[in-house]
Motif scaffolding. Structure first.
Motif, mmCIF file in Angstrom:
data_model
loop_
_atom_site.group_PDB
_atom_site.id
_atom_site.type_symbol
_atom_site.label_atom_id
_atom_site.label_comp_id
_atom_site.label_asym_id
_atom_site.label_seq_id
_atom_site.Cartn_x
_atom_site.Cartn_y
_atom_site.Cartn_z
ATOM 1 N N UNK A 178 11.095 -2.301 -0.253
ATOM 2 C CA UNK A 178 12.138 -2.184 -1.095
ATOM 3 C C UNK A 178 13.251 -3.100 -1.110
ATOM 4 N N UNK A 179 13.748 -3.233 0.235
ATOM 5 C CA UNK A 179 15.065 -3.711 0.558
ATOM 6 C C UNK A 179 14.838 -5.389 0.658
ATOM 7 N N UNK A 180 13.899 -5.911 0.924
ATOM 8 C CA UNK A 180 13.392 -7.049 0.994
ATOM 9 C C UNK A 180 12.894 -7.594 -0.525
ATOM 10 N N UNK A 181 12.574 -6.612 -1.446
ATOM 11 C CA UNK A 181 12.104 -7.022 -2.602
ATOM 12 C C UNK A 181 10.762 -7.795 -2.772
ATOM 13 N N UNK A 182 9.836 -7.245 -2.071
ATOM 14 C CA UNK A 182 8.405 -7.934 -1.858
ATOM 15 C C UNK A 182 7.456 -6.931 -1.490
ATOM 16 N N UNK A 183 6.362 -7.376 -1.766
ATOM 17 C CA UNK A 183 5.112 -6.535 -1.271
ATOM 18 C C UNK A 183 3.873 -7.534 -0.932
ATOM 19 N N UNK A 184 3.025 -7.013 -0.138
ATOM 20 C CA UNK A 184 1.986 -7.651 0.288
ATOM 21 C C UNK A 184 0.572 -6.911 0.260
ATOM 22 N N UNK A 185 -0.275 -7.624 -0.384
ATOM 23 C CA UNK A 185 -1.618 -6.822 -0.727
ATOM 24 C C UNK A 185 -2.414 -7.080 0.652
ATOM 25 N N UNK A 186 -3.575 -6.428 0.815
ATOM 26 C CA UNK A 186 -4.639 -6.342 1.585
ATOM 27 C C UNK A 186 -5.209 -7.902 1.757
ATOM 28 N N UNK A 187 -5.231 -8.798 0.708
ATOM 29 C CA UNK A 187 -5.827 -9.897 0.464
ATOM 30 C C UNK A 187 -4.795 -11.015 0.950
ATOM 31 N N UNK A 188 -3.467 -10.573 1.391
ATOM 32 C CA UNK A 188 -2.616 -11.470 1.826
ATOM 33 C C UNK A 188 -1.529 -11.906 0.725
ATOM 34 N N UNK A 219 9.351 8.523 -14.783
ATOM 35 C CA UNK A 219 10.668 9.346 -14.939
ATOM 36 C C UNK A 219 11.545 9.147 -13.380
ATOM 37 N N UNK A 220 12.654 9.235 -13.581
ATOM 38 C CA UNK A 220 13.634 9.281 -12.333
ATOM 39 C C UNK A 220 13.616 10.481 -11.967
ATOM 40 N N UNK A 221 12.517 11.125 -11.221
ATOM 41 C CA UNK A 221 12.325 12.312 -10.668
ATOM 42 C C UNK A 221 11.704 12.080 -9.417
ATOM 43 N N UNK A 222 11.666 12.961 -8.206
ATOM 44 C CA UNK A 222 11.221 13.023 -7.109
ATOM 45 C C UNK A 222 9.800 13.170 -7.302
ATOM 46 N N UNK A 223 8.862 12.252 -6.420
ATOM 47 C CA UNK A 223 7.372 12.436 -6.340
ATOM 48 C C UNK A 223 6.793 13.545 -5.730
ATOM 49 N N UNK A 224 6.038 14.520 -6.390
ATOM 50 C CA UNK A 224 5.250 15.322 -5.682
ATOM 51 C C UNK A 224 4.925 15.249 -4.410
ATOM 52 N N UNK A 225 4.969 16.034 -3.400
ATOM 53 C CA UNK A 225 4.442 15.605 -2.079
ATOM 54 C C UNK A 225 3.165 15.534 -2.000
ATOM 55 N N UNK A 226 2.283 16.035 -2.729
ATOM 56 C CA UNK A 226 0.947 15.618 -2.455
ATOM 57 C C UNK A 226 0.678 14.348 -3.081
ATOM 58 N N UNK A 227 1.330 13.809 -3.934
ATOM 59 C CA UNK A 227 1.062 12.438 -4.543
ATOM 60 C C UNK A 227 1.765 11.510 -3.738
ATOM 61 N N UNK A 228 2.936 11.878 -2.892
ATOM 62 C CA UNK A 228 3.627 10.983 -2.081
ATOM 63 C C UNK A 228 2.465 10.748 -0.700
ATOM 64 N N UNK A 229 1.872 11.842 -0.191
ATOM 65 C CA UNK A 229 0.923 11.620 0.818
ATOM 66 C C UNK A 229 0.063 10.828 0.626
ATOM 67 N N UNK A 230 -0.438 10.204 -0.663
ATOM 68 C CA UNK A 230 -1.502 9.481 -1.095
ATOM 69 C C UNK A 230 -0.947 8.012 -1.263
ATOM 70 N N UNK A 231 0.325 8.018 -1.565
ATOM 71 C CA UNK A 231 0.812 6.728 -2.077
ATOM 72 C C UNK A 231 1.497 5.869 -0.898
ATOM 73 N N UNK A 232 2.272 6.690 -0.138
ATOM 74 C CA UNK A 232 3.090 6.033 1.043
ATOM 75 C C UNK A 232 2.219 5.853 2.106
ATOM 76 N N UNK A 233 2.555 4.653 3.059
ATOM 77 C CA UNK A 233 1.967 4.551 4.230
ATOM 78 C C UNK A 233 2.983 4.093 5.393
ATOM 79 N N UNK A 234 2.405 3.906 6.388
ATOM 80 C CA UNK A 234 3.431 3.556 7.691
ATOM 81 C C UNK A 234 3.944 2.205 7.521
ATOM 82 N N UNK A 235 3.263 1.434 6.568
ATOM 83 C CA UNK A 235 3.763 -0.232 6.352
ATOM 84 C C UNK A 235 4.915 -0.229 5.261
ATOM 85 N N UNK A 236 5.012 0.843 4.518
ATOM 86 C CA UNK A 236 6.107 0.705 3.396
ATOM 87 C C UNK A 236 7.222 0.776 4.148
ATOM 88 N N UNK A 237 8.234 0.294 3.446
ATOM 89 C CA UNK A 237 9.780 0.339 3.745
ATOM 90 C C UNK A 237 10.636 0.499 2.639
#
Length: 214
Positions: free
Chosen positions: A183-193, A124-142
């Protein structure tokens, strides 16, 4: 109870998906309707352990889309059963991905070629609950320039789609912390590279397509 279908929302999302899909990838969507479980082919129905009507309706809606996308490329009457891992089993030479939220199902399919794996997710196009956001987002995300209100939801959706695209290739179980999204670059990298390309839309659902090229 499934809410009444809103065809305009379905049409808008279908158009948005077609815009973001890379060449060779066919996409579709369907508002989940009462009775959609009837679209499951017998082999598919047997492979889906969930007995809750809502889950079976959603699975039927997603496969209804996929059957039609496959028919468009000349593949008809082929079952897409559920593997024990939960992933759909595609016909030989085909890759694809299915997803649904409570009210909308989406699918993407392609012939194996310059793209070797696909993942899709819908939220859904709704804000992610704060408790879930804390699990999902990391400092490496942009999150970049996306709507700040929906940034968490798009990140969540992106990581789910990346996992679906990466797992068939690497057979590596990934947590949210194992996937860095730009998200701006349109890419993701996993821990396996593993490098995964991303495209997303918000119209009227958040949908992310993840794909791996040759």
């Amino acid at each position: 109870m499934t809410p009444p279908a809103n065809p305009s929302g379905e049409i808008s999302l279908a158009q948005a998906l077609a815009t973001i899909a890379p060449n060779g990838v066919r996409t579709g969507c369907r508002i989940i309707r009462e009775g959609d479980e009837a679209h499951l082919l017998p082999e598919e129905a047997r492979s889906i352990p969930a007995r809750q009507p809502a889950m079976r309706r959603a699975s039927g809606a997603a496969r209804w889309i996929a059957h039609r996308l496959l028919a468009d490329i000349g593949i008809s009457n082929v079952a897409i059963p559920r593997a024990p891992s939960g992933a759909p089993v595609w016909p030989e030479g085909i890759m694809g991905s299915l997803a649904h939220d409570d009210n909308m199902a989406v699918a993407a399919v392609a012939r194996v070629g310059h793209i070797v794996s696909l993942g899709i997710d819908v939220e859904p196009a709704e804000p992610l609950p704060d408790d879930i956001f804390a699990i999902v987002a990391t400092g490496a995300d942009r999150a970049g320039a996306v709507d700040r209100r929906l940034a968490g939801r798009i990140l969540f959706c992106a990581k789910e789609a990346v996992y679906k695209a990466a797992y068939p290739l690497d057979r590596e179980v990934l947590g949210y912390e194992d996937i860095a999204v730009d998200l701006d670059a349109g890419r993701a990298t996993t821990k396996t590279g593993r490098k995964v390309s991303l495209a997303h839309c918000v119209a009227p659902r958040v949908v992310v397509l993840a794909f791996v090229g040759q």
